[in-house]
Design a protein around this motif. Structure first.
Motif, short mmCIF file in Angstrom:
data_model
loop_
_atom_site.label_atom_id
_atom_site.label_comp_id
_atom_site.label_asym_id
_atom_site.label_seq_id
_atom_site.Cartn_x
_atom_site.Cartn_y
_atom_site.Cartn_z
N LEU A 1 25.98 -4.88 -20.25
CA LEU A 1 25.41 -6.07 -19.62
C LEU A 1 26.54 -6.99 -19.18
O LEU A 1 27.70 -6.75 -19.48
CB LEU A 1 24.50 -6.81 -20.61
CG LEU A 1 23.38 -6.01 -21.29
CD1 LEU A 1 22.65 -6.90 -22.27
CD2 LEU A 1 22.41 -5.46 -20.25
N THR A 2 26.17 -8.04 -18.53
CA THR A 2 27.17 -9.02 -18.14
C THR A 2 26.85 -10.34 -18.82
O THR A 2 25.72 -10.81 -18.75
CB THR A 2 27.18 -9.21 -16.61
OG1 THR A 2 27.33 -7.92 -16.03
CG2 THR A 2 28.33 -10.08 -16.17
N HIS A 3 27.85 -10.90 -19.46
CA HIS A 3 27.68 -12.19 -20.12
C HIS A 3 28.69 -13.15 -19.52
O HIS A 3 29.66 -12.72 -18.85
CB HIS A 3 27.93 -12.01 -21.63
CG HIS A 3 27.65 -13.23 -22.44
ND1 HIS A 3 28.64 -14.05 -22.91
CD2 HIS A 3 26.48 -13.77 -22.86
CE1 HIS A 3 28.10 -15.05 -23.60
NE2 HIS A 3 26.78 -14.90 -23.57
N GLU A 4 28.47 -14.45 -19.72
CA GLU A 4 29.39 -15.42 -19.12
C GLU A 4 30.82 -15.26 -19.64
O GLU A 4 31.77 -15.70 -19.01
CB GLU A 4 28.90 -16.85 -19.39
CG GLU A 4 28.81 -17.18 -20.88
CD GLU A 4 28.03 -18.46 -21.16
OE1 GLU A 4 27.09 -18.73 -20.42
OE2 GLU A 4 28.42 -19.15 -22.11
N THR B 1 21.93 -15.58 -24.58
CA THR B 1 21.03 -15.12 -23.53
C THR B 1 21.58 -13.82 -22.95
O THR B 1 22.70 -13.78 -22.43
CB THR B 1 20.91 -16.18 -22.42
OG1 THR B 1 20.44 -17.38 -23.03
CG2 THR B 1 19.95 -15.76 -21.33
N LEU B 2 20.79 -12.74 -23.09
CA LEU B 2 21.25 -11.43 -22.61
C LEU B 2 20.95 -11.28 -21.12
O LEU B 2 21.73 -10.72 -20.37
CB LEU B 2 20.58 -10.33 -23.41
CG LEU B 2 20.92 -10.35 -24.90
CD1 LEU B 2 20.04 -9.38 -25.67
CD2 LEU B 2 22.39 -10.02 -25.12
N ARG B 3 19.79 -11.73 -20.73
CA ARG B 3 19.42 -11.84 -19.32
C ARG B 3 18.29 -12.86 -19.25
O ARG B 3 17.78 -13.27 -20.30
CB ARG B 3 19.03 -10.49 -18.73
CG ARG B 3 17.86 -9.88 -19.41
CD ARG B 3 17.41 -8.63 -18.72
NE ARG B 3 16.09 -8.27 -19.20
CZ ARG B 3 15.41 -7.23 -18.78
NH1 ARG B 3 15.92 -6.43 -17.86
NH2 ARG B 3 14.23 -6.97 -19.27
N ARG C 1 25.93 -5.55 -9.54
CA ARG C 1 25.72 -4.80 -10.78
C ARG C 1 24.34 -5.11 -11.32
O ARG C 1 23.81 -6.21 -11.11
CB ARG C 1 26.75 -5.19 -11.84
CG ARG C 1 28.10 -4.53 -11.66
CD ARG C 1 29.04 -4.96 -12.75
NE ARG C 1 30.39 -4.42 -12.57
CZ ARG C 1 30.83 -3.28 -13.09
NH1 ARG C 1 30.04 -2.55 -13.86
NH2 ARG C 1 32.06 -2.87 -12.89
N ASP C 2 23.79 -4.17 -12.06
CA ASP C 2 22.52 -4.41 -12.75
C ASP C 2 22.86 -4.76 -14.20
O ASP C 2 23.42 -3.93 -14.92
CB ASP C 2 21.65 -3.13 -12.70
CG ASP C 2 20.25 -3.39 -13.29
OD1 ASP C 2 20.11 -4.40 -14.02
OD2 ASP C 2 19.35 -2.59 -13.03
N PRO C 3 22.55 -5.98 -14.64
CA PRO C 3 22.93 -6.38 -16.01
C PRO C 3 22.31 -5.50 -17.08
O PRO C 3 22.80 -5.44 -18.20
CB PRO C 3 22.41 -7.81 -16.13
CG PRO C 3 22.11 -8.25 -14.75
CD PRO C 3 21.83 -7.03 -13.93
N THR C 4 21.24 -4.79 -16.73
CA THR C 4 20.57 -3.99 -17.77
C THR C 4 21.11 -2.56 -17.83
O THR C 4 20.71 -1.80 -18.70
CB THR C 4 19.05 -3.92 -17.49
OG1 THR C 4 18.86 -3.24 -16.25
CG2 THR C 4 18.44 -5.30 -17.44
N GLY C 5 21.95 -2.17 -16.92
CA GLY C 5 22.47 -0.81 -16.98
C GLY C 5 22.76 -0.26 -15.60
O GLY C 5 23.08 -1.02 -14.69
N PRO C 6 22.64 1.06 -15.44
CA PRO C 6 22.97 1.66 -14.14
C PRO C 6 21.99 1.21 -13.05
O PRO C 6 20.84 0.86 -13.32
CB PRO C 6 22.83 3.16 -14.39
CG PRO C 6 22.66 3.34 -15.85
CD PRO C 6 22.20 2.06 -16.42
#
Lengths: 215, 804
Positions: free
Chosen positions: B521-524, B581-583, B64-69
């Motif tokens: 996004l993906t977070h812990e 932390t977002l990325r 996956r791309d944490p910032t979007g598509p």
């Protein structure tokens, strides 16, 4: 005349007759023993006199009031105000204390006399037991409470169904002595059902019930 | 010999058929309510599993791309490097007022998708050329397919039961068109058996994140809390049902004491008797359990559609609205009936097994002794203290339920003490002989009625607690909607370009156009949806902040800080002053936490420039439009006309609120239904207790009747007694219910859903419940009272008979 039982008839469901044209009278202050074999209808006659049950024919007049026209509420009022009952099984109210049981009937009839109830308790040897519950008393003590409860409203007629049947000889004699002395003191009439000829002999009159008839 | 013993035991039920019916109904109700909840949970989980299996969810690692598509060129790079990956494009699509999920997969690269395989192996397999070439094919369940047929502009439909509910499965090329996401990929599935010597992902696509199959968030995990709540309610109903069983078996044992004593005197061993009675109870449990399963099956069938709607609406979890009979569910239900009956009968069996041969056979022996009452009361206090201790020391959902369980059970155990104390106080204050007798008689009846009253206490407390929680939640939710839905209109454009045109057209005509843009996004802690906001007073005035630091909005809009929703704050223990932390390289300080009900996932808000920097290219298709409420309807129509937007693309605030509240109310339909049923079971428990106590009542009532009360008066007093006991129990249930409400709002909700709710009090609801309780008690006492009213004097006279 306090009590007039006139040709009373009573049958049990199924048609078996228990009382056939039974007649009996009782004056104020008079005591009468009713004897008979088991199943002869003694208790039935007592229950009819106490307005606990209705009869099929004849009439019972208690203190000038005929019982047959009375409805459920009228019979209840009669039980409350004119008669008192003592049973062989005592039939105290288990959830009330001895003191509360003693005054219960008198208070229901709106005839509570605190002094008289206290005197009754003393005469019956119950003064130290007033806060106890019936289940903690002996049979003799319970029957004394039942007599006290019955005498507290100063009834005109006391009905007793084998009151000593569950007691030993000594307790039986004590209970009967107390009952007769209280009846004499208050001027109440007594109709007592018993198997015992000795007890019957101590009362003013004696009637025997057999085959649904008074003999 | 055993046969003779059985004949003797069965003769009891022949004489006490009402008692037998009560016992069977008690077992059936307990099993029925529990099984209904289990059937719902099992069906929902089976649906999740079917969906996971059919779509191979959680089976393979994902990129996956944490910032979007993910862009198409990244996919091409991976394939050229030799990586065996399959592209998936997903997104919601609204059709005829219903939101469905579209899943587009690369049919060539992802041949092992079970839903496809199953379809290819069917009697009428689709032609692969049709599926892969334009216009492609849409696969959907028959009920959804029926809806799709009404839209002629959609590609041809293939009906298939292999596809999960509310999902359109299609080729990725078709999905791009349907979702209007050309060249976009939601995720890449890393297929098994990768070739050797492929370059590491960190070299060719460093921006992509590899997510292990085992850590992927699935519907089952998301909905765990919801199912746990249902299970807890099912257990409560089960326990209330067992109170009936306990009471009935206890009385049956007491009534059989004379028979058992005689059988023992005639040479039957206690061991044989206990085993025979245990077998008899087991048989009754199986019969009652079977009846309960039938009841549970129909109940679950009636409740499942609402539960399915809730799970789809709240979690997007695919659940079929139909219940299927599964053997393991039936077996588990029967096992619960068996275990519950034996548990509820354990005490009676134990006391029977220890009964001395020469003991009296009276019913009084059934009553609980004073010392046993003291022990029960002490255990009750211990459970309450222990429950609170667990709740305060251990930070988990199970500990929260342990606390609630301890407090409820403990309170039920001390109820007889409290009632006895209250009745004794009333008796001492009573003046008249009848009043004294009534209070004293109630106290005497208490041991026989206490189990039913405990059941009533639990049912009432659950009603008050859950009712307060739901009403508090609703009140908060409505207030929150008012705050969150600050715009009068919400518009969704068909693409970014149209979005731009709409914004430009609206700008001079309205007070403000507030873009709604977000990326996933993906977070812990799980998925995190990041939103961007523009500077507008509406946010500063209305946004529902529950914690904030100074200058919260100034710092967010200056790009220095971030707002997080309550779910993210509680899950990650992130509060104002902490950093998130977002990325890599993008860490912001939290300046505020806002409430965000109904959303199971984490969410955060940054300034619009910050969003563009972190995730450039986020869609600009949705807007909130601030304008005069009076002009909203006209403007909505003008937007639809000018830009050819479908009706659902322009939504007014009122409609959105109404829709949100409808979803909210549906969520609690199942809870309310279980609430009412539990109260009904408690009412039935009172009725059965009164009926089973009937045999004991005559010796208590007959002397009072003989002393001058009519049967009608006594019947009225019987009803009054039942109503007074229920009223006292209801009064005691109120504080317990409020404790339960607090626990649900401040402990269970926080652990289960990630939000804490303020508690509001609803005295009118309590008054209504109080009246309902009195009515239930009146109805429960009506039958015994009617019996008393119609009782022939001969039956009462039998109490005085010398030759009894």
């Amino acid at each position: 005349m306090l009590l007039n039982i006139d040709k009373v008839q009573k049958s049990y469901p199924g048609g078996r007759p228990v009382l056939r044209d039974v007649s009996l009278t009782l004056d104020h202050g008079q005591t009468l023993a009713l004897t008979g074999e088991s199943g002869s209808g003694k208790s039935t006659l007592l229950n009819l006199t106490a307005a606990l049950d209705s009869f099929d024919g004849g009439e019972i007049t208690l203190d000038g009031t005929a019982l047959s026209p009375l409805d459920d509420a009228g019979r209840a009022a009669m039980r409350r105000r004119s008669v008192s009952l003592v049973f062989q099984q005592f039939n105290l109210i288990p959830s009330l204390t001895v003191g509360q049981n003693l005054s219960f009937h008198a208070r229901l009839a709106d005839r509570e006399d605190v002094d008289w109830t206290a005197r009754l308790a003393e005469r019956l040897g119950l003064s130290d037991l007033l806060s106890r519950y019936p289940e903690s008393l002996s049979g003799g003590q319970q029957q004394r409470v039942a007599i006290g409860r019955a005498m507290a409203p100063r009834p005109k007629l006391l009905l007793a169904d084998e009151p000593t049947g569950n007691l030993d000889e000594t307790a039986s004699t004590n209970v009967l002595d107390l009952m007769l002395s209280l009846v004499a003191e208050t001027g109440a009439a007594l109709l007592l059902v018993t198997h015992s000829h000795d007890i019957a002999a101590r009362l003013d009159r004696h009637a025997h019930l057999s085959g649904g008839h008074i003999t | 010999m055993t046969r003779t013993v059985i004949q003797a035991l069965v003769s009891h039920w022949r004489r006490h058929w009402l008692q037998l019916a009560t016992l069977l109904i008690g077992i059936a109700l307990a099993t029925g309510l529990w099984s209904a909840v289990q059937a719902i949970n099992t069906e929902a989980r089976a649906s999740y599993q079917r969906a996971s299996d059919q779509l191979a969810l959680g089976l393979f690692d994902e990129l996956r791309d944490p910032t979007g598509p993910i862009s198409l060129d990244r996919y091409v790079v991976l394939r050229r490097a030799g990586w065996q990956v399959a592209a998936v494009l997903e997104g919601p699509l609204r059709i005829s007022g219903r939101t469905v999920q579209v899943m587009g997969v690369d049919m060539v690269a992802y041949p092992a998708l079970p839903a496809m395989t199953q379809m290819e192996q069917s009697d009428t397999p689709p032609d692969p050329a049709d599926v892969l070439t334009a216009p492609g094919r849409l696969q959907a369940k028959p009920d959804l397919a029926a809806l799709l047929y009404a839209h002629p502009n959609l590609p041809p439909i293939l009906e298939s039961d292999a596809v999960p509910p509310d999902l359109i499965l299609t080729d990725i090329g078709v999905a791009e068109i349907l979702l209007d996401k050309p060249g976009q990929i939601s995720r890449l599935i890393v297929l098994p058996d990768q070739p050797r010597d492929v370059p590491p992902l960190s070299e060719i696509t460093p921006e992509l994140q590899r997510i292990e199959a085992s850590t992927q968030l699935n519907a089952e995990r998301l909905t765990d809390s919801f199912h746990l709540n249902l299970t807890a309610f099912g257990l409560l109903s089960f326990a209330v049902g067992l109170f009936i069983v306990h009471g009935t078996v206890g009385l049956a044992m007491a009534q059989r004491r004379a028979m058992i004593r005689t059988m023992r005197a005639l040479g039957v061993s206690m061991r044989r008797l206990v085993w025979t009675i245990t077998a008899e109870l087991a048989l009754l449990a199986l019969i009652g359990g079977t009846l309960g399963l039938i009841l549970g099956f129909f109940l679950a069938g009636a409740l499942l559609p609402d539960v399915a709607a809730t799970l789809r609406g709240l979690y997007g979890a695919p659940v079929d609205g139909q219940i299927n009979l599964q053997p393991q569910w039936a077996l588990a239900g029967l096992a619960m009936a068996l275990a519950g009956t034996l548990l509820a009968s354990g005490q009676a069996l134990y006391r029977l097994s220890r009964m001395p041969l020469l003991t009296g056979a009276g019913l009084q022996a059934w009553r609980v002794s004073g010392s046993s009452h003291l022990t029960t009361g002490l255990i009750g206090i211990g459970l309450i203290v222990g429950g609170f201790a667990i709740g305060h020391t251990i930070d988990s959902l199970v500990a929260g339920f342990a606390m609630v369980g301890g407090v409820l059970t403990g309170s039920a155990l001390i109820l007889p003490y409290l009632l006895s104390f209250a009745l004794s106080t009333f008796q001492h204050r009573a003046k008249g002989p009848l009043a004294q007798w009534i209070w004293a008689d109630m106290q005497a009846q208490l041991p026989g009625l206490s189990l039913a009253l405990m059941a009533l206490l639990l049912a009432l407390a659950a009603n008050i607690g859950v009712g307060t929680m739901v009403s508090s939640f609703r009140l908060t939710f409505v207030g929150w909607l008012d705050q969150r839905l600050t715009s009068e209109l919400y518009v969704t454009a068909t693409d970014n370009q149209q979005g731009q045109q709409i914004a430009e057209w609206l700008d001079p005509q309205v007070d403000a156009v507030l873009p709604i843009r977000s990326v996933e996004l993906t977070h812990e802690t799980g998925p995190l949806f990041l939103y961007g906001v523009v500077d507008h007073q509406a946010y500063r005035d209305h946004w529902p902040l529950i914690a904030s630091s100074e200058g919260v909005w100034d710092r967010v809009l200056a790009g220095e800080a971030i707002l997080v929703n309550e779910q993210l704050a509680r899950r990650g223990n992130l509060w104002p002053g902490d950093e998130v932390t977002l990325r890599e390289g993008d860490t912001l300080t939290i300046s505020g936490v806002y409430s965000d009900y109904g959303n199971p996932t984490g969410q955060a808000i940054v300034s619009m420039p910050q969003l563009d920097r972190i995730a450039p290219g986020a869609d600009t298709r949705r807007f909130g439009i601030r304008l005069s409420p009076a002009a909203a309807t006209e403007m909505a129509q003008a937007l639809r006309d000018r830009f050819g937007l479908p009706r659902q693309a322009v939504v007014q605030q009122a409609a959105m609120k109404a829709q949100s509240l409808t979803i909210f109310d549906k969520t609690f339909v199942v809870t309310s239904a279980l609430n009412v049923l539990t109260l009904g079971v408690a009412g039935f428990a009172i009725l059965t207790s009164l009926l089973t106590l009937w045999t004991q009542r005559l010796p208590q009532i007959a002397p009072v009747w003989a002393l001058g009360l009519t049967r009608a008066q006594l019947a009225r007093l019987e009803m009054l007694r039942s109503v007074l006991l229920a009223a006292l129990t209801a009064v005691l249930a109120l504080p317990l219910g409020l404790v339960l409400a607090w626990a649900l709002l401040a402990v269970i909700n926080v652990q289960a859903f990630g939000w804490r709710l303020p508690m509001f009090l609803f005295p009118m609801d309590w008054a209504y419940l109080f009246l309902l309780t009195l009515l239930a008690a009146l109805v429960a006492a009506a039958l015994p009272a009617l019996r008393l009213l119609r009782l022939p004097p001969a039956d009462l006279l039998r109490v005085f008979a010398n030759e009894r």
